[in-house]
Enzyme design. Structure first.
Site, PDB file in Angstrom:
ATOM      1  N   ARG A 115       1.199  -1.006  -0.085  1.00 49.96           N
ATOM      2  CA  ARG A 115       0.147  -0.239   0.221  1.00 49.96           C
ATOM      3  C   ARG A 115       1.032   1.214  -0.358  1.00 49.96           C
ATOM      4  NH1 ARG A 115      -3.585  -1.778   4.588  1.00 49.96           N
ATOM      5  NH2 ARG A 115      -2.908  -3.832   5.164  1.00 49.96           N
ATOM      6  N   GLU A 152       1.128  -7.155  12.543  1.00 51.35           N
ATOM      7  CA  GLU A 152       0.306  -7.558  14.009  1.00 51.35           C
ATOM      8  C   GLU A 152      -0.311  -8.513  13.463  1.00 51.35           C
ATOM      9  OE1 GLU A 152      -3.290  -4.528  12.750  1.00 51.35           O
ATOM     10  OE2 GLU A 152      -4.255  -5.122  15.170  1.00 51.35           O
TER      11      GLU A 152
HETATM   12  O1  LIG Z   1       2.979  -1.882  11.359  1.00 54.76           O
HETATM   13  P1  LIG Z   1       2.942  -3.214  11.406  1.00 54.76           P
HETATM   14  O2  LIG Z   1       2.233  -4.322  12.542  1.00 54.76           O
HETATM   15  O3  LIG Z   1       4.530  -3.936  10.839  1.00 54.76           O
HETATM   16  O4  LIG Z   1       1.802  -3.321  10.055  1.00 54.76           O
HETATM   17  C1  LIG Z   1       1.668  -2.350   9.327  1.00 54.76           C
HETATM   18  C2  LIG Z   1       1.405  -3.056   7.727  1.00 54.76           C
HETATM   19  O5  LIG Z   1       0.832  -3.950   7.790  1.00 54.76           O
HETATM   20  C3  LIG Z   1      -0.066  -4.154   6.511  1.00 54.76           C
HETATM   21  O6  LIG Z   1       0.386  -4.680   5.351  1.00 54.76           O
HETATM   22  P2  LIG Z   1      -0.058  -5.952   4.699  1.00 54.76           P
HETATM   23  O7  LIG Z   1       1.755  -6.554   5.616  1.00 54.76           O
HETATM   24  O8  LIG Z   1      -0.310  -6.005   4.968  1.00 54.76           O
HETATM   25  O9  LIG Z   1       0.593  -5.737   3.928  1.00 54.76           O
HETATM   26  P3  LIG Z   1      -0.037  -5.462   1.825  1.00 54.76           P
HETATM   27  O10 LIG Z   1       0.356  -3.405   1.690  1.00 54.76           O
HETATM   28  O11 LIG Z   1       0.126  -5.758   0.853  1.00 54.76           O
HETATM   29  O12 LIG Z   1      -1.887  -5.617   1.877  1.00 54.76           O
HETATM   30  C4  LIG Z   1       0.147  -2.382   6.449  1.00 54.76           C
HETATM   31  O13 LIG Z   1       0.322  -1.433   5.057  1.00 54.76           O
HETATM   32  C5  LIG Z   1       1.464  -2.154   7.034  1.00 54.76           C
HETATM   33  O14 LIG Z   1       2.442  -2.113   5.251  1.00 54.76           O
HETATM   34  N1  LIG Z   2      -5.729  -2.586  11.809  1.00 58.22           N
HETATM   35  C1  LIG Z   2      -4.546  -2.928  10.140  1.00 58.22           C
HETATM   36  N2  LIG Z   2      -5.704  -2.033   9.127  1.00 58.22           N
HETATM   37  C2  LIG Z   2      -4.977  -1.780   7.989  1.00 58.22           C
HETATM   38  N3  LIG Z   2      -3.503  -2.422   7.996  1.00 58.22           N
HETATM   39  C3  LIG Z   2      -2.891  -3.206   8.679  1.00 58.22           C
HETATM   40  N4  LIG Z   2      -2.017  -3.855   8.672  1.00 58.22           N
HETATM   41  C4  LIG Z   2      -1.665  -4.657  10.465  1.00 58.22           C
HETATM   42  N5  LIG Z   2      -2.685  -4.211  10.649  1.00 58.22           N
HETATM   43  C5  LIG Z   2      -3.251  -3.558  10.015  1.00 58.22           C
END
Ligand SMILES: O=P(O)(O)OC[C@H]1O[C@H](OP(=O)(O)OP(=O)(O)O)[C@H](O)[C@@H]1O
Ligand SMILES: Nc1ncnc2[nH]cnc12
Length: 228
Positions: A115, A152
């Site tokens: 994202r 998370e």
């Molecule tokens: O602070 P954190 O606990 O590390 O979580 C945050 C990350 O989680 C989500 O990405 P995700 O890994 O779900 O991947 P995506 O963007 O590919 O959906 C979000 O876009 C951040 O990159």
């Molecule tokens: N709660 C949440 N919503 C969207 N993106 C996330 N990445 C990690 N935690 C998330």
């Protein structure tokens, strides 16, 4: 005239499960500066930034139990479905950067898979900076550096191509959201491994209760906060 962010929300086609901020609580990021580092008396653009934050916040949606039970998922995609909000997001980050670093602009914007790729490249273009992606493992060709991290909802690996950041470059890391901070910390480690100088981490939203910013060794700026 109607608020374009509201029409975007309605036309997005999925029913919102809840809204920001909780109606009985003030939004700390709109008038205050507690988590943002943007002084209330900072130069031009402060009022514009506050207005943009209100519009951006209205567009966000939450989905309970996605992608796994117990996670309240913050969906930022409606921002990109509306060109006015999309432009507003870039402008908000630009105002912050101009107010925070004065004349000193970043040389490189690093965006996190996936994202962070939605707005990292356009932000880089706007700031006349390079864009460098950090990708999930196995997606980048050539020699790479790898960093493992815990997020998370599980474990993952980030990769960056070797040699993409010149030693001493001023780097800003951007992503949509900081939760536990694991992703951002891993990206920061990859930047520093190549000799980049971390100016700041910038997020659209911060889940403050997870205290992710405590894992990061450079300043953190979040446009919005949520899930207190
Ligand atoms: O602070 P954190 O606990 O590390 O979580 C945050 C990350 O989680 C989500 O990405 P995700 O890994 O779900 O991947 P995506 O963007 O590919 O959906 C979000 O876009 C951040 O990159
Ligand atoms: N709660 C949440 N919503 C969207 N993106 C996330 N990445 C990690 N935690 C998330």
């Amino acid at each position: 005239m109607s608020d374009p962010s509201i029409s975007a929300q309605r036309s997005y086609g999925v029913e919102s499960t809840s809204s920001h901020p909780p109606r009985d609580q003030p939004d700390p990021t709109v008038t205050g500066n507690a988590s943002t580092g943007l002084a209330a008396s900072s130069p031009a653009g402060t009022a514009e930034l506050s207005g943009l934050k209100i519009r951006l916040r209205k567009a966000l949606r939450q989905f309970p139990d996605f992608p796994s039970p117990g996670i309240l998922f913050e969906d930022i995609l409606p921002i990109f479905a509306d060109p006015h909000l999309h432009a507003g997001l870039l402008r908000a980050i630009e105002i912050h950067i101009l107010n925070t670093f004065g004349g000193e602009k970043p040389d490189v914007i690093v965006g996190l898979d996936a994202r962070g790729f939605l707005f990292g490249p356009s932000l880089a273009l706007r700031l006349d900076a390079a864009f460098v992606p950090v990708r999930k493992r196995g997606k980048l060709p050539g020699p790479t550096e790898v960093a493992a991290y815990q997020k998370e909802y599980g474990q993952d690996f980030f990769e960056m191509q070797k040699g993409v950041i010149k030693p001493g470059s001023k780097v800003v890391i951007v992503d949509d959201l900081i939760a536990t901070g694991g992703s951002a910390a891993a990206a920061g480690a990859l930047v520093e491994k190549q000799g980049g100088k971390l100016l700041e981490y910038i997020f659209i939203m911060e889940l403050e209760f997870l205290k992710g910013r405590e894992k990061l060794n450079a300043p953190v700026y979040s446009l919005l906060t949520g899930q207190s």
